[in-house]
Motif scaffolding. Structure first.
Motif, PDB file in Angstrom:
ATOM      1  N   TRP A  10       0.825  -1.204   0.000  1.00 41.04           N
ATOM      2  CA  TRP A  10       0.000   0.000   0.000  1.00 41.04           C
ATOM      3  C   TRP A  10       0.861   1.255   0.000  1.00 41.04           C
ATOM      4  O   TRP A  10       0.435   2.311  -0.485  1.00 41.04           O
ATOM      5  CB  TRP A  10      -0.938  -0.010   1.202  1.00 41.04           C
ATOM      6  CG  TRP A  10      -2.149  -0.847   1.005  1.00 41.04           C
ATOM      7  CD1 TRP A  10      -2.506  -1.970   1.689  1.00 41.04           C
ATOM      8  CD2 TRP A  10      -3.189  -0.643   0.027  1.00 41.04           C
ATOM      9  NE1 TRP A  10      -3.694  -2.481   1.210  1.00 41.04           N
ATOM     10  CE2 TRP A  10      -4.137  -1.679   0.195  1.00 41.04           C
ATOM     11  CE3 TRP A  10      -3.404   0.308  -0.967  1.00 41.04           C
ATOM     12  CZ2 TRP A  10      -5.285  -1.778  -0.590  1.00 41.04           C
ATOM     13  CZ3 TRP A  10      -4.537   0.209  -1.758  1.00 41.04           C
ATOM     14  CH2 TRP A  10      -5.454  -0.824  -1.566  1.00 41.04           C
ATOM     15  N   THR A  11       2.071   1.163   0.515  1.00 38.08           N
ATOM     16  CA  THR A  11       2.970   2.322   0.475  1.00 38.08           C
ATOM     17  C   THR A  11       3.307   2.696  -0.958  1.00 38.08           C
ATOM     18  O   THR A  11       3.309   3.882  -1.327  1.00 38.08           O
ATOM     19  CB  THR A  11       4.257   2.009   1.260  1.00 38.08           C
ATOM     20  OG1 THR A  11       3.921   1.621   2.593  1.00 38.08           O
ATOM     21  CG2 THR A  11       5.166   3.221   1.295  1.00 38.08           C
ATOM     22  N   VAL A  12       3.574   1.689  -1.788  1.00 38.16           N
ATOM     23  CA  VAL A  12       3.871   1.943  -3.203  1.00 38.16           C
ATOM     24  C   VAL A  12       2.628   2.470  -3.915  1.00 38.16           C
ATOM     25  O   VAL A  12       2.707   3.409  -4.733  1.00 38.16           O
ATOM     26  CB  VAL A  12       4.395   0.662  -3.872  1.00 38.16           C
ATOM     27  CG1 VAL A  12       4.599   0.874  -5.366  1.00 38.16           C
ATOM     28  CG2 VAL A  12       5.685   0.213  -3.219  1.00 38.16           C
ATOM     29  N   VAL A  13       1.472   1.879  -3.627  1.00 39.60           N
ATOM     30  CA  VAL A  13       0.233   2.311  -4.286  1.00 39.60           C
ATOM     31  C   VAL A  13      -0.086   3.762  -3.945  1.00 39.60           C
ATOM     32  O   VAL A  13      -0.434   4.567  -4.825  1.00 39.60           O
ATOM     33  CB  VAL A  13      -0.935   1.383  -3.885  1.00 39.60           C
ATOM     34  CG1 VAL A  13      -2.250   1.905  -4.451  1.00 39.60           C
ATOM     35  CG2 VAL A  13      -0.674  -0.033  -4.372  1.00 39.60           C
ATOM     36  N   VAL A  14       0.035   4.125  -2.677  1.00 39.19           N
ATOM     37  CA  VAL A  14      -0.248   5.510  -2.275  1.00 39.19           C
ATOM     38  C   VAL A  14       0.791   6.461  -2.860  1.00 39.19           C
ATOM     39  O   VAL A  14       0.464   7.590  -3.253  1.00 39.19           O
ATOM     40  CB  VAL A  14      -0.289   5.605  -0.738  1.00 39.19           C
ATOM     41  CG1 VAL A  14      -0.431   7.058  -0.288  1.00 39.19           C
ATOM     42  CG2 VAL A  14      -1.463   4.785  -0.194  1.00 39.19           C
ATOM     43  N   SER A  15       2.035   6.026  -2.948  1.00 41.24           N
ATOM     44  CA  SER A  15       3.069   6.873  -3.557  1.00 41.24           C
ATOM     45  C   SER A  15       2.775   7.118  -5.035  1.00 41.24           C
ATOM     46  O   SER A  15       2.930   8.250  -5.532  1.00 41.24           O
ATOM     47  CB  SER A  15       4.445   6.220  -3.389  1.00 41.24           C
ATOM     48  OG  SER A  15       4.762   6.046  -2.028  1.00 41.24           O
ATOM     49  N   LEU A  16       2.352   6.080  -5.745  1.00 38.92           N
ATOM     50  CA  LEU A  16       1.968   6.262  -7.147  1.00 38.92           C
ATOM     51  C   LEU A  16       0.776   7.201  -7.274  1.00 38.92           C
ATOM     52  O   LEU A  16       0.720   8.036  -8.188  1.00 38.92           O
ATOM     53  CB  LEU A  16       1.638   4.897  -7.770  1.00 38.92           C
ATOM     54  CG  LEU A  16       2.808   3.932  -7.965  1.00 38.92           C
ATOM     55  CD1 LEU A  16       2.301   2.587  -8.467  1.00 38.92           C
ATOM     56  CD2 LEU A  16       3.810   4.507  -8.942  1.00 38.92           C
ATOM     57  N   THR A  17      -0.182   7.070  -6.371  1.00 38.11           N
ATOM     58  CA  THR A  17      -1.344   7.960  -6.389  1.00 38.11           C
ATOM     59  C   THR A  17      -0.924   9.409  -6.167  1.00 38.11           C
ATOM     60  O   THR A  17      -1.423  10.323  -6.837  1.00 38.11           O
ATOM     61  CB  THR A  17      -2.355   7.541  -5.302  1.00 38.11           C
ATOM     62  OG1 THR A  17      -2.693   6.162  -5.476  1.00 38.11           O
ATOM     63  CG2 THR A  17      -3.614   8.387  -5.383  1.00 38.11           C
ATOM     64  N   ALA A  18      -0.002   9.617  -5.225  1.00 36.89           N
ATOM     65  CA  ALA A  18       0.473  10.978  -4.963  1.00 36.89           C
ATOM     66  C   ALA A  18       1.187  11.556  -6.178  1.00 36.89           C
ATOM     67  O   ALA A  18       1.053  12.762  -6.471  1.00 36.89           O
ATOM     68  CB  ALA A  18       1.399  10.968  -3.750  1.00 36.89           C
ATOM     69  N   LEU A  19       1.927  10.727  -6.911  1.00 35.61           N
ATOM     70  CA  LEU A  19       2.605  11.213  -8.114  1.00 35.61           C
ATOM     71  C   LEU A  19       1.611  11.531  -9.230  1.00 35.61           C
ATOM     72  O   LEU A  19       1.757  12.526  -9.946  1.00 35.61           O
ATOM     73  CB  LEU A  19       3.617  10.175  -8.595  1.00 35.61           C
ATOM     74  CG  LEU A  19       4.841   9.942  -7.700  1.00 35.61           C
ATOM     75  CD1 LEU A  19       5.681   8.790  -8.247  1.00 35.61           C
ATOM     76  CD2 LEU A  19       5.674  11.205  -7.590  1.00 35.61           C
ATOM     77  N   LEU A  20       0.591  10.696  -9.373  1.00 36.65           N
ATOM     78  CA  LEU A  20      -0.381  10.900 -10.444  1.00 36.65           C
ATOM     79  C   LEU A  20      -1.263  12.117 -10.194  1.00 36.65           C
ATOM     80  O   LEU A  20      -1.687  12.802 -11.133  1.00 36.65           O
ATOM     81  CB  LEU A  20      -1.252   9.648 -10.608  1.00 36.65           C
ATOM     82  CG  LEU A  20      -0.552   8.398 -11.130  1.00 36.65           C
ATOM     83  CD1 LEU A  20      -1.498   7.213 -11.092  1.00 36.65           C
ATOM     84  CD2 LEU A  20      -0.049   8.622 -12.552  1.00 36.65           C
ATOM     85  N   PHE A  21      -1.547  12.401  -8.913  1.00 36.22           N
ATOM     86  CA  PHE A  21      -2.439  13.508  -8.573  1.00 36.22           C
ATOM     87  C   PHE A  21      -1.685  14.709  -7.993  1.00 36.22           C
ATOM     88  O   PHE A  21      -2.299  15.570  -7.358  1.00 36.22           O
ATOM     89  CB  PHE A  21      -3.490  13.035  -7.561  1.00 36.22           C
ATOM     90  CG  PHE A  21      -4.512  12.116  -8.140  1.00 36.22           C
ATOM     91  CD1 PHE A  21      -5.693  12.595  -8.675  1.00 36.22           C
ATOM     92  CD2 PHE A  21      -4.292  10.744  -8.169  1.00 36.22           C
ATOM     93  CE1 PHE A  21      -6.643  11.738  -9.211  1.00 36.22           C
ATOM     94  CE2 PHE A  21      -5.236   9.879  -8.693  1.00 36.22           C
ATOM     95  CZ  PHE A  21      -6.410  10.372  -9.220  1.00 36.22           C
ATOM     96  N   ALA A  22      -0.376  14.767  -8.208  1.00 33.34           N
ATOM     97  CA  ALA A  22       0.417  15.874  -7.677  1.00 33.34           C
ATOM     98  C   ALA A  22       0.019  17.184  -8.350  1.00 33.34           C
ATOM     99  O   ALA A  22      -0.226  17.245  -9.566  1.00 33.34           O
ATOM    100  CB  ALA A  22       1.903  15.593  -7.878  1.00 33.34           C
ATOM    101  N   ILE A  23      -0.052  18.238  -7.553  1.00 29.31           N
ATOM    102  CA  ILE A  23      -0.435  19.552  -8.078  1.00 29.31           C
ATOM    103  C   ILE A  23       0.670  20.074  -8.988  1.00 29.31           C
ATOM    104  O   ILE A  23       1.845  20.073  -8.634  1.00 29.31           O
ATOM    105  CB  ILE A  23      -0.684  20.541  -6.927  1.00 29.31           C
ATOM    106  CG1 ILE A  23      -1.845  20.067  -6.056  1.00 29.31           C
ATOM    107  CG2 ILE A  23      -0.978  21.938  -7.457  1.00 29.31           C
ATOM    108  CD1 ILE A  23      -2.122  20.955  -4.874  1.00 29.31           C
ATOM    109  N   GLY A  24       0.264  20.493 -10.168  1.00 27.81           N
ATOM    110  CA  GLY A  24       1.204  21.118 -11.094  1.00 27.81           C
ATOM    111  C   GLY A  24       1.720  20.184 -12.164  1.00 27.81           C
ATOM    112  O   GLY A  24       1.650  20.515 -13.356  1.00 27.81           O
ATOM    113  N   ASP A  25       2.237  19.013 -11.791  1.00 24.64           N
ATOM    114  CA  ASP A  25       2.839  18.124 -12.789  1.00 24.64           C
ATOM    115  C   ASP A  25       2.257  16.718 -12.783  1.00 24.64           C
ATOM    116  O   ASP A  25       2.709  15.860 -13.547  1.00 24.64           O
ATOM    117  CB  ASP A  25       4.353  18.047 -12.577  1.00 24.64           C
ATOM    118  CG  ASP A  25       4.714  17.612 -11.162  1.00 24.64           C
ATOM    119  OD1 ASP A  25       3.797  17.468 -10.336  1.00 24.64           O
ATOM    120  OD2 ASP A  25       5.912  17.430 -10.885  1.00 24.64           O
TER     121      ASP A  25
END
Length: 323
Positions: free
Chosen positions: A144-159
């Motif tokens: 789940w740490t990897v999944v949440v990290s991927l989610t944070a990258l996909l929904f990151a503000i700006g990029d």
């Protein structure tokens, strides 16, 4: 002179006792299948050590547990912690958040598993079928740490690519990872992406046992693909669906700690708090061991009642339950 009646009366007493024979058959079976019992031993040890033995500590839910005194010497308070939990202002919010997340899993993620299994079963090209199966299985092995990290990258503000897409379509620049309105949709998308493919294994195994002659007879009768799925495929795996639904219902309050904890923050905490995270905050961070054990025991009792209840309903509708 012995009469026939006396012989008939003596005959039952003359029969050898059944208990020794049953014991011999039992020990013979153990010796014959000794390696199967040996392979079963690690599983039994796991449940004994990590499932049954911890039940001894559940009694602290009825005590004012103090680690320096131990479980036996701690003061007995009865149902005081349960009363405190049910009258706590956080209880309605925790129950609502937990049930909403559980409903998303039960009514959306669980049916999607069945749909995906049926779609995979309908693929006739074996290479394509195995490739798709492998691709949908892989996310299950990510933490789940990897999944949440991927989610944070996909929904990151700006990029973030998904944030950029929504910003272009809807004209919004909100922080989706911190927006309370986006918390539950993100949780659902993560559950579907990570576990839907893995959940198809059981249903695909059930579909492998469907008699192919039924499909051939249906084709001869002029049934289309959708009709074959509706009248043959789904009825054939109905017992498996019922059993998995009963087990899923028993886990309705176990929304999972890791995913919720990693996705929660100070801005979405009021919609993210569930029983699992509440147990962590009260038990580990605040040291309220008895109170947090009360919450966990409440979850277990509700799950037990739901399993028995759904199993009873399944039997009432002439379906095969789990016991």
């Amino acid at each position: 002179m012995t009469t026939v009646v006396e012989v008939e009366r003596e005959a039952p007493d003359a029969q050898p006792p059944q208990a020794p024979a049953r014991r011999r058959r039992f020990f013979n079976g153990v010796v014959r299948y000794r390696w199967l019992f040996f392979l079963m031993l690690p599983g039994l040890l796991y449940f004994a050590l990590f499932r049954f033995w911890p039940m001894y500590g559940a009694q602290i839910a009825f005590k004012n547990y103090i680690p320096f005194l131990g479980i036996e010497d701690s003061e007995w308070v009865g149902l005081a912690h349960f009363q405190e939990f049910f009258t706590n202002p956080d209880f309605p919010r925790l129950l609502t958040n937990t049930l909403i997340v559980a409903a998303l899993s039960l009514f959306i993620a669980f049916p999607l598993t069945i749909v995906l299994a049926v779609l995979l079963n309908e693929l006739r090209l074996n290479i394509l079928k195995r490739t798709v199966q492998t691709l949908v299985y892989i996310p299950h092995f990510l933490s789940w740490t990897v999944v949440v990290s991927l989610t944070a990258l996909l929904f990151a503000i700006g990029d973030g690519p998904i944030w950029t897409l929504f910003n272009g379509l809807l004209g919004t620049d909100s922080n989706m990872m911190a927006d309370p309105d986006w918390f539950r949709p993100l949780i659902l998308m993560q559950m579907v992406w990570k576990d839907t493919g893995w959940g198809t294994i059981i249903f695909l195994a059930a579909l492998a046992g469907v008699d192919q002659e039924q499909y051939q007879a249906a084709i001869i009768d002029g049934a289309g693909r959708w009709q074959r799925v509706w009248h043959i495929t789904l009825p054939s795996i109905r017992p498996t669906i019922v059993v998995m639904l009963i087990l899923q219902t028993g886990q309705i309050l176990n929304t999972g700690f890791e995913q919720i904890y990693l996705m929660s923050n100070s801005l979405n905490r009021h919609v993210a708090d569930v029983f699992d995270t509440y147990v962590y905050f009260t038990g580990i961070e605040q040291g309220a061991y008895s109170y947090s054990t009360t919450v966990g025991l409440f979850k277990a009792l509700v799950g037990l009642v739901l399993i028995f209840g759904t199993n009873w309903l399944a039997k009432r509708f002439n379906q095969q339950g789990i016991f």
